[in-house]
Every structure is written in structure tokens, then in C-alpha cells.
Design a protein around this motif. Structure first.
Motif, PDB file in Angstrom:
ATOM      1  N   GLU A 241       0.837  -1.206   0.000  1.00 39.06           N
ATOM      2  CA  GLU A 241       0.000   0.000   0.000  1.00 39.06           C
ATOM      3  C   GLU A 241       0.873   1.257   0.000  1.00 39.06           C
ATOM      4  O   GLU A 241       0.552   2.240  -0.678  1.00 39.06           O
ATOM      5  N   ALA A 242       1.964   1.220   0.728  1.00 35.60           N
ATOM      6  CA  ALA A 242       2.869   2.371   0.771  1.00 35.60           C
ATOM      7  C   ALA A 242       3.408   2.681  -0.624  1.00 35.60           C
ATOM      8  O   ALA A 242       3.409   3.835  -1.063  1.00 35.60           O
ATOM      9  N   PHE A 243       3.822   1.637  -1.342  1.00 39.12           N
ATOM     10  CA  PHE A 243       4.305   1.847  -2.715  1.00 39.12           C
ATOM     11  C   PHE A 243       3.198   2.414  -3.601  1.00 39.12           C
ATOM     12  O   PHE A 243       3.442   3.232  -4.479  1.00 39.12           O
ATOM     13  N   ARG A 244       1.967   1.969  -3.349  1.00 41.45           N
ATOM     14  CA  ARG A 244       0.830   2.414  -4.160  1.00 41.45           C
ATOM     15  C   ARG A 244       0.567   3.914  -3.942  1.00 41.45           C
ATOM     16  O   ARG A 244       0.212   4.637  -4.870  1.00 41.45           O
ATOM     17  N   LEU A 245       0.756   4.367  -2.685  1.00 40.98           N
ATOM     18  CA  LEU A 245       0.396   5.745  -2.345  1.00 40.98           C
ATOM     19  C   LEU A 245       1.551   6.737  -2.506  1.00 40.98           C
ATOM     20  O   LEU A 245       1.322   7.948  -2.574  1.00 40.98           O
ATOM     21  N   ALA A 246       2.786   6.222  -2.526  1.00 41.40           N
ATOM     22  CA  ALA A 246       3.959   7.112  -2.476  1.00 41.40           C
ATOM     23  C   ALA A 246       4.124   7.937  -3.752  1.00 41.40           C
ATOM     24  O   ALA A 246       3.832   7.455  -4.850  1.00 41.40           O
TER      25      ALA A 246
END
Lengths: 325, 325
Positions: A241-246
Motif C-alpha cells: 500500500e505504501a508503494f501504491r500511495l507514495a
């Protein structure tokens, strides 16, 4: 219907029944050990719970199959511990460390066969369906474990990849448990399938919680060290999710953190956790759990349950999802 | 009834059918590889052979269960190769070497589950009996493997220990195969049990032959290196019998030979083989095979078989026992 506490006691008694001392002890002692060091017994509990929605006849034709689900789950953990080279499991030395690797392989093999033996206790009229359901689940759990290992070597996975993987590795066993109880109680096919979808969503939420607690859990209530997933660069819901939002710069920070070696363990954990918080990943994880729980409830909306039954199901689901350890 | 050659062709075709390419390939490719590198296909052949004694209806309800026996056997070999750290199997790199250990563990796990899936194709009226027979066999094979590993650490085992161990590790699977065919063809219980005893004795003889060939086989006809058992101090029928027959001085020689290290490999092999010959172990092994074959024949003396059927069974049994490779 039994209460959740009564189900716990029944499962505890059954654990003793299915693990008798046998020869050769190098084969059977590790099985007794693995089954005795605890765990949440979620799968047999789910199975007995959904059984109780449609039947009050608790006998070996449901108790043994419920334990087959636990035996199978513990078998996968035993082999996973070899593959992950884990030293401890639930605060105890792993079988592979306490005995040796060959014994761990072979004891695990016997556990998977014993699971089928326990499953064989179902009422013969349900045997074919129960066996098909169980085998389909068992193969999928292994596929999920293989995808999990394959993902370790990929620089990046999508949220779809992640959800498919935990669907196979974690959710199908809880789905199978929920359906098995209904099936063995003689519930109609569409109700069995509804409970499968219910268990699947609960299973997804359960795994997201697992990932969440390893980063945001409280070590005191959690009862074990947190931070292992970040230290090992594990592809958790949070990281995906972090990669998706970054944005581009945050993505660079993420990649730098993933490249830090063991000597920067604490710094890595703190920075990663802060980045997750900055990105809103912490709240998003709770939202993802809520969404799964809603989908689970929708799956069984059409099933005719009393308020008492609904409450019991709900309190079990909430214990699994919104837990602190 | 099909001839032995026709059965070989049927099994070869079925091997392709049960190993389709699937994802994730790191899980399924090793299974296809393991199933494709050959072997004698004794177990499915025995099963189809005894089935043909009582039925001519060859369809998936017998072909898939026959392949379940082969799938299970190959699963045990795949995991055995990890435990024994074997580099090659039938002249090919082992799965554990060609891929890696974790893949070998997990592919093996899936094979044991796939074996149950294949077994699930039996006519539902035989499912409970077939599953009980199969599970009982599967657990015993693992127990046999554990005893075999335990025996490695003992200075000495008796002939009873040895026969029990190979009974579990090798004979029950051939016994189960013989009984499975009869069971699925609808033969009466006492006939099924007679065929189990038949297969058990053939299985014992098969294993004694295996031990015999590793020391007295002809490398050219055998198709692989001999002498591995002696090099590894393996507790074979020959060694156990040698200890049984040796006088005090020969026993000392045996112990000295067992203590020789790898640098004396050829000397050890030659001296041990000569000692076996001096003690009459070579002839005794043949006598032991003959005795098993006689017991096998006695087991099915009361079963009503035509001469053609008897001859077919006999020629298969003789191929297994009095083989050169």
C-alpha cells in the motif's frame, strides 16, 4: 449453540484426543509438541461455529473433521518453519530446531496425512464433498506459500498480487473451515457457498491485521517482538500500500530504507513506520479490514440466522480482525 | 485383461494426463519433472492388474486412483532425496538439487495432496474404504522411513527390526496397490485382504532384491553404480543376515569393515562382498526372496483365478523379484 469459550474448551480436549503417544517417537512426538504449543485454533472454531448454526448433534463426525483443519494448518506451519529457517514459533523452539530438519519434514508429512484420516470421520454421505473441499483448499494453501516465496525475489508486487497470494495462503483455509461446518451440518449448497465467501473475507482481514500488528502492535499486549516484517523486507499489505500511495520522492525513500542492512535495524523500523503514518497507510489498513468485514457480512446477509447466531458470528469475527495479539 | 505391456502404455499415457502445466511453475514444474523421469510404475501396474482380475471396466474411477499410488510414491522419493541429500535419482538431478530445498519440500507436499485428489475419483460407494486403505498405507510408509533413519544411529538391528521396517517403508504400498485394484473392482473383502497379503510379500521380496542388486548386481545390466549401500554402512538385508550368521571372529571383521572410511571404499566393498559370499549370505538372500514369493502365492491360493490370470500375476511378480535392474 455453544459459546465461543465452550468451543475453546471442546477444541482443547480434542487436541489431546488426536495426539496420542505412538511409535516411532521421533515421528509422533514432534506432532504432539506442535499441536500442544497453542495457537488460536481459529479454523476448528470457525468450523464448529458454522456447524452449530444448522445442527446441535456434536459428535466425532464433526469434531474430528474440525481437528483435521487444525492438523493441516499446523502441518503447513511446521514445514514453513523449515523453509523460513525460523528458530521459534509462539515462544517455543521450532520442531526443525528442537529435533532436526529431516524429522520436521517427515513429521509434517504425517500431519498432512493425519488430517485426511481425521477428515475421514465425516458422515459417509458427505465424504466426497468434504474431501473435494479440503483438497482444493490444501492445494491452494501450498500455491499461496509458493507465490509468497516467489514474491521475495521480486522488487515489487501489486496490491492484486498481494491479495491473491494471501487469499490462497491464508483466506481459503478459513473459508474452507466455515463452509465445512455448514456442509457437515447438512446446510444447502448456496448457504455453504455463502459461508465460504464469508470465511474468505474474514481470512483476508485476519491477514491484513497480522501485517498491521507486526508494525503497529504493542509488544506488551502482542506478546512477541514486532518489526520482523520490516527487518526482512517482507511484502506486507502495509508495504504494498505504501508503494501504491507514495509519490516519486517517497518511493525513493522507501527504496533506500529497503536497502538498509541489519546494522540499521532500529532506524529502519522507525523510519518505515513514520513513512507509513505519513502516507496514511495505518488508517488505510484499518479501512481495508473494515471493508473485508462488510463484504463478509454481505455474503451471509441472505442466510436466515437468528439474532443470537448473528451476534455469536460477529463477536468471533471481531475477535479475529480487531485483535491486539 | 490387459497384458503387462499394455498396462505400461496405459500408465505412461496417464502420467501425462495427471501432470498438466499449471501456475505457479516453481511448484508444478518439479512435479511434472519427478513424474516424468521414469521408474518402474510398479504400484499403478499392480493396482490395474488386480483390478483386471475382477472387472473389465477401465475408466477414470480406476485409472486416477492407480495414478494416486504412483503420485504418492514419487512424493516420498522427492522428500527422501532431501533427507538423504541425494544428488541424482534415476540418472537425473534430484528436484532438491535442480531447484532448491524449499521448492522440493513444497512440491512434495502438493504431490501428497494431489494423490488424495486422484484417489477421490473412485466410485463414491468405495470412497470411504479406499481412503482408509490409502491413509493407513501412507502413515505406515512415513513410519517406515522414520525407523530407517532411526536405525542409521543404531550399531545393530535384528532381522525382525529390518523386516518390520521394510514392511512399512516398501511392502505396505505394494500391498495397498494390490488390494486397491481388487477393492475398486468390487471383489469381496476376503479376496481384497488376500491380495493385500500377496502384495505385502511381493513387496518384501522386492526390497530384498533391491539390497541384493546394490551389492551383487551387474553394473551394466543394473544401469547404475553399485556398492552405495556398503559405502554408506546401510543396514541392508545382507548386512543384517551377515551379522546373524557370523561367528565371533567374522563379526569382528564385519565391524572393522564398517569402521573403514571413504578412502578405503573399493577395499571395503570387495572385502564385504567376499565376506557375504563366505557366510552364504548371497544364497540366503535368494532363498529369502523365494520364501516371500511362496508366501505370496499361498496368500492367493484360495482366490479363484483362471490359468491366464495366474500366469499374468506370476510373470509380473517374477519381473519384480528376479530382476536384474
Amino acid at each position: 449453540m455453544y459459546s465461543l469459550e465452550e468451543l475453546d474448551r471442546i477444541i482443547e480436549r480434542m487436541t489431546g484426543v488426536v495426539c496420542r503417544e505412538k511409535e516411532p517417537c521421533n515421528l509422533y512426538d514432534p506432532i504432539g509438541y506442535m499441536m500442544s504449543i497453542g495457537g488460536k485454533r481459529i479454523r476448528p472454531k470457525m468450523c464448529l461455529l458454522t456447524y452449530g448454526l444448522f445442527s446441535n448433534q456434536y459428535d466425532n463426525s464433526i469434531l474430528y473433521p474440525a481437528m483435521a483443519l487444525e492438523m493441516f494448518h499446523e502441518f503447513t506451519l511446521l514445514h514453513d518453519d523449515i523453509m523460513d529457517k525460523s528458530d521459534t514459533r509462539r515462544g517455543h523452539t521450532t520442531v526443525y530446531r528442537k529435533w532436526n530438519q529431516n524429522i520436521a519434514i517427515l513429521s509434517g508429512d504425517v500431519m498432512s496425512i493425519e488430517a485426511y484420516r481425521l477428515l475421514g470421520s465425516v458422515n459417509p454421505k458427505y465424504l466426497k464433498k468434504a474431501m473435494d473441499l479440503f483438497t482444493d483448499m490444501a492445494v491452494k494453501v501450498c500455491e499461496g506459500q509458493q507465490y509468497d516465496m516467489d514474491f521475495e525475489n521480486l522488487p515489487f508486487i501489486t496490491m492484486d498480487d498481494y491479495m491473491s497470494m494471501i487469499g490462497l495462503k491464508t483466506a481459503v483455509l478459513i473459508a474452507c473451515s466455515a463452509k465445512m461446518g455448514a456442509l457437515l451440518a447438512g446446510a444447502p449448497d448456496e448457504v455453504c457457498d455463502a459461508l465460504y465467501r464469508y470465511g474468505y473475507q474474514i481470512g483476508l482481514a485476519f491477514q491484513i491485521t497480522d501485517d498491521y500488528l507486526d508494525t503497529f502492535g504493542n509488544e506488551r499486549t502482542f506478546g512477541k517482538k514486532i518489526g520482523g516484517d520490516i527487518a526482512n523486507n517482507k511484502k506486507t499489505w502495509l508495504l504494498v500500500e505504501a508503494f501504491r500511495l507514495a509519490d516519486a520522492s517517497q518511493r525513493r525513500t522507501l527504496e533506500e530504507l529497503l536497502n538498509l542492512d541489519d546494522s540499521h535495524k532500529e532506524e529502519k523500523f522507525d523510519s518505515m513506520r513514520r513513512l507509513y503514518e505519513d502516507l496514511g497507510v495505518k488508517e488505510k489498513a484499518i479501512e481495508a479490514m473494515d471493508l473485508c468485514k462488510r463484504k463478509a457480512d454481505e455474503s451471509i446477509a441472505a442466510v436466515n440466522l437468528s439474532d443470537v447466531q448473528k451476534n455469536l458470528m460477529d463477536s468471533f469475527a471481531n475477535q479475529l480482525i480487531y485483535r491486539e495479539k
